[in-house]
Design a protein around this motif. Sequence first.
Motif, PDB file in Angstrom:
ATOM      1  N   LEU A 146      91.761  42.933  31.841  1.00  0.00           N
ATOM      2  CA  LEU A 146      91.294  43.314  33.181  1.00  0.00           C
ATOM      3  C   LEU A 146      92.353  44.218  33.802  1.00  0.00           C
ATOM      4  O   LEU A 146      93.498  43.805  34.011  1.00  0.00           O
ATOM      5  N   ARG A 147      91.946  45.457  34.056  1.00  0.00           N
ATOM      6  CA  ARG A 147      92.867  46.450  34.622  1.00  0.00           C
ATOM      7  C   ARG A 147      92.258  46.955  35.927  1.00  0.00           C
ATOM      8  O   ARG A 147      91.591  47.975  35.960  1.00  0.00           O
ATOM      9  N   GLU A 148      92.445  46.182  36.970  1.00  0.00           N
ATOM     10  CA  GLU A 148      91.862  46.490  38.283  1.00  0.00           C
ATOM     11  C   GLU A 148      92.894  47.330  39.018  1.00  0.00           C
ATOM     12  O   GLU A 148      93.889  46.815  39.525  1.00  0.00           O
ATOM     13  N   VAL A 171     104.221  51.381  25.336  1.00  0.00           N
ATOM     14  CA  VAL A 171     105.395  52.188  24.983  1.00  0.00           C
ATOM     15  C   VAL A 171     104.942  53.592  24.608  1.00  0.00           C
ATOM     16  O   VAL A 171     103.818  53.796  24.140  1.00  0.00           O
ATOM     17  N   HIS A 172     105.844  54.541  24.839  1.00  0.00           N
ATOM     18  CA  HIS A 172     105.500  55.939  24.587  1.00  0.00           C
ATOM     19  C   HIS A 172     106.526  56.643  23.712  1.00  0.00           C
ATOM     20  O   HIS A 172     106.309  57.774  23.310  1.00  0.00           O
ATOM     21  N   THR A 173     107.651  55.978  23.462  1.00  0.00           N
ATOM     22  CA  THR A 173     108.708  56.600  22.651  1.00  0.00           C
ATOM     23  C   THR A 173     109.260  55.560  21.680  1.00  0.00           C
ATOM     24  O   THR A 173     109.052  54.352  21.862  1.00  0.00           O
ATOM     25  N   ILE A 207     100.330  51.805  22.266  1.00  0.00           N
ATOM     26  CA  ILE A 207     100.905  53.147  22.112  1.00  0.00           C
ATOM     27  C   ILE A 207      99.870  54.182  22.506  1.00  0.00           C
ATOM     28  O   ILE A 207      98.749  54.191  21.979  1.00  0.00           O
ATOM     29  N   GLY A 208     100.260  55.065  23.448  1.00  0.00           N
ATOM     30  CA  GLY A 208      99.309  56.078  23.861  1.00  0.00           C
ATOM     31  C   GLY A 208      99.884  56.994  24.918  1.00  0.00           C
ATOM     32  O   GLY A 208     101.038  56.836  25.312  1.00  0.00           O
ATOM     33  N   PRO A 209      99.109  57.943  25.407  1.00  0.00           N
ATOM     34  CA  PRO A 209      97.771  58.205  24.907  1.00  0.00           C
ATOM     35  C   PRO A 209      97.808  58.948  23.568  1.00  0.00           C
ATOM     36  O   PRO A 209      98.569  59.884  23.408  1.00  0.00           O
ATOM     37  N   ILE A 210      96.993  58.489  22.647  1.00  0.00           N
ATOM     38  CA  ILE A 210      96.910  59.158  21.347  1.00  0.00           C
ATOM     39  C   ILE A 210      96.244  60.525  21.539  1.00  0.00           C
ATOM     40  O   ILE A 210      96.722  61.545  21.042  1.00  0.00           O
ATOM     41  N   ALA A 246      93.859  63.031  24.565  1.00  0.00           N
ATOM     42  CA  ALA A 246      93.694  63.225  26.009  1.00  0.00           C
ATOM     43  C   ALA A 246      92.710  62.193  26.552  1.00  0.00           C
ATOM     44  O   ALA A 246      91.735  61.841  25.887  1.00  0.00           O
ATOM     45  N   THR A 247      92.994  61.703  27.753  1.00  0.00           N
ATOM     46  CA  THR A 247      92.120  60.692  28.364  1.00  0.00           C
ATOM     47  C   THR A 247      91.863  61.030  29.829  1.00  0.00           C
ATOM     48  O   THR A 247      92.759  61.523  30.507  1.00  0.00           O
ATOM     49  N   ALA A 248      90.651  60.746  30.277  1.00  0.00           N
ATOM     50  CA  ALA A 248      90.327  60.952  31.692  1.00  0.00           C
ATOM     51  C   ALA A 248      90.371  59.626  32.440  1.00  0.00           C
ATOM     52  O   ALA A 248      90.104  59.566  33.635  1.00  0.00           O
ATOM     53  N   SER A 249      90.725  58.547  31.740  1.00  0.00           N
ATOM     54  CA  SER A 249      90.637  57.209  32.342  1.00  0.00           C
ATOM     55  C   SER A 249      91.926  56.750  33.004  1.00  0.00           C
ATOM     56  O   SER A 249      91.967  55.678  33.596  1.00  0.00           O
ATOM     57  N   LYS A 250      93.002  57.543  32.864  1.00  0.00           N
ATOM     58  CA  LYS A 250      94.283  57.138  33.482  1.00  0.00           C
ATOM     59  C   LYS A 250      94.864  58.374  34.165  1.00  0.00           C
ATOM     60  O   LYS A 250      95.175  59.365  33.502  1.00  0.00           O
ATOM     61  N   ASN A 251      95.000  58.290  35.490  1.00  0.00           N
ATOM     62  CA  ASN A 251      95.447  59.462  36.266  1.00  0.00           C
ATOM     63  C   ASN A 251      96.825  59.950  35.847  1.00  0.00           C
ATOM     64  O   ASN A 251      97.063  61.141  35.762  1.00  0.00           O
ATOM     65  N   ALA A 261      96.460  51.079  19.506  1.00  0.00           N
ATOM     66  CA  ALA A 261      96.469  52.477  19.949  1.00  0.00           C
ATOM     67  C   ALA A 261      95.513  52.635  21.118  1.00  0.00           C
ATOM     68  O   ALA A 261      94.476  51.969  21.187  1.00  0.00           O
ATOM     69  N   ILE A 262      95.876  53.545  22.046  1.00  0.00           N
ATOM     70  CA  ILE A 262      95.038  53.726  23.239  1.00  0.00           C
ATOM     71  C   ILE A 262      95.032  55.195  23.672  1.00  0.00           C
ATOM     72  O   ILE A 262      95.983  55.927  23.414  1.00  0.00           O
ATOM     73  N   GLY A 263      93.965  55.567  24.343  1.00  0.00           N
ATOM     74  CA  GLY A 263      93.889  56.882  24.968  1.00  0.00           C
ATOM     75  C   GLY A 263      92.981  57.840  24.216  1.00  0.00           C
ATOM     76  O   GLY A 263      93.345  58.321  23.156  1.00  0.00           O
ATOM     77  N   GLY A 264      91.793  58.067  24.762  1.00  0.00           N
ATOM     78  CA  GLY A 264      90.877  59.052  24.188  1.00  0.00           C
ATOM     79  C   GLY A 264      90.262  58.632  22.862  1.00  0.00           C
ATOM     80  O   GLY A 264      89.757  59.476  22.108  1.00  0.00           O
ATOM     81  N   ILE A 265      90.294  57.339  22.564  1.00  0.00           N
ATOM     82  CA  ILE A 265      89.746  56.884  21.281  1.00  0.00           C
ATOM     83  C   ILE A 265      88.220  56.765  21.390  1.00  0.00           C
ATOM     84  O   ILE A 265      87.695  56.189  22.353  1.00  0.00           O
ATOM     85  N   SER A 310      92.222  50.328  21.300  1.00  0.00           N
ATOM     86  CA  SER A 310      91.984  49.904  22.661  1.00  0.00           C
ATOM     87  C   SER A 310      91.223  51.014  23.382  1.00  0.00           C
ATOM     88  O   SER A 310      91.613  52.180  23.306  1.00  0.00           O
ATOM     89  N   VAL A 311      90.146  50.647  24.038  1.00  0.00           N
ATOM     90  CA  VAL A 311      89.310  51.673  24.670  1.00  0.00           C
ATOM     91  C   VAL A 311      88.849  51.239  26.055  1.00  0.00           C
ATOM     92  O   VAL A 311      88.651  50.059  26.324  1.00  0.00           O
ATOM     93  N   ILE A 312      88.692  52.250  26.912  1.00  0.00           N
ATOM     94  CA  ILE A 312      87.950  52.047  28.156  1.00  0.00           C
ATOM     95  C   ILE A 312      86.602  52.745  28.002  1.00  0.00           C
ATOM     96  O   ILE A 312      85.577  52.118  27.757  1.00  0.00           O
ATOM     97  N   SER A 313      86.618  54.086  28.111  1.00  0.00           N
ATOM     98  CA  SER A 313      85.361  54.819  28.270  1.00  0.00           C
ATOM     99  C   SER A 313      84.433  54.758  27.048  1.00  0.00           C
ATOM    100  O   SER A 313      83.214  54.842  27.214  1.00  0.00           O
ATOM    101  N   ALA A 314      84.992  54.615  25.844  1.00  0.00           N
ATOM    102  CA  ALA A 314      84.112  54.590  24.669  1.00  0.00           C
ATOM    103  C   ALA A 314      83.110  53.436  24.767  1.00  0.00           C
ATOM    104  O   ALA A 314      82.015  53.498  24.194  1.00  0.00           O
TER     105      ALA A 314
END
Length: 210
Positions: free
Chosen positions: A41-43, A114-116, A133-136, A138-143, A168-172, A189-193
Amino acid sequence: MRTDYLKLYFIMGSQNFPAGETQALQVLEQALQGGITCFQLREKGDTALTGAASIRFAQKCQVLCHRYQVPFIVNDNIELALQLDADGIHVGQDDAAVSSFKNKFPNKIIGLSVHTLSELELAVQQDVNYVGIGPIFATASKNDAKKPCGVDFITEAKRHCPTMPIVAIGGITLDNAASVLAHGADGLSVISAISAANDPQAATRQFHHL
Ligand code: 3NM
């Protein structure tokens, strides 16, 4: 933690849905029916629920997850995770340090973004259960998403810290998910998919048939 919980890790908050909370709960149930293996849950953001409404919404998500025996993880909000006795907590680099709350979550799942490679090494030292690890892509779900790191970074991270489970997360999407797994991710890991799919249950099922 069982690494297979990471296989298909759905994340969302009411802000991810045009019709808000009601739609969020419908989609969560469809995703659970389709076979997600973990839920976070990411409110978050300007339109996120707050106060008592956010707690009620979180409880409804938790009840659904437990009905399907899927871990219920709370993003960032330590108090809420403790209050609901959530199955785990996920934090980012700008959130509370793992060392500041780890002893409050014995036998719970602790995840860190983590990113590095140096952040990854610190995650290993902090003995978290998994890293995101992400974003792998491009993603529109995280500003405030960082620059995409690409799938090769997953391989590099796995080589660097072979025992740390990686989600893995981001644009999957269904189109690029197989490549993400082939590069060494333990899970997706996905939101929009799922949240924006025409048929969230069918989309979830398809991730199991890559
Ligand atoms: N964290 P979608 S990217 C919540 O890079 C989140 O740490 C990210 O959404 C990170 O699947 C992201 O719609 C958004 O691209 C993922």
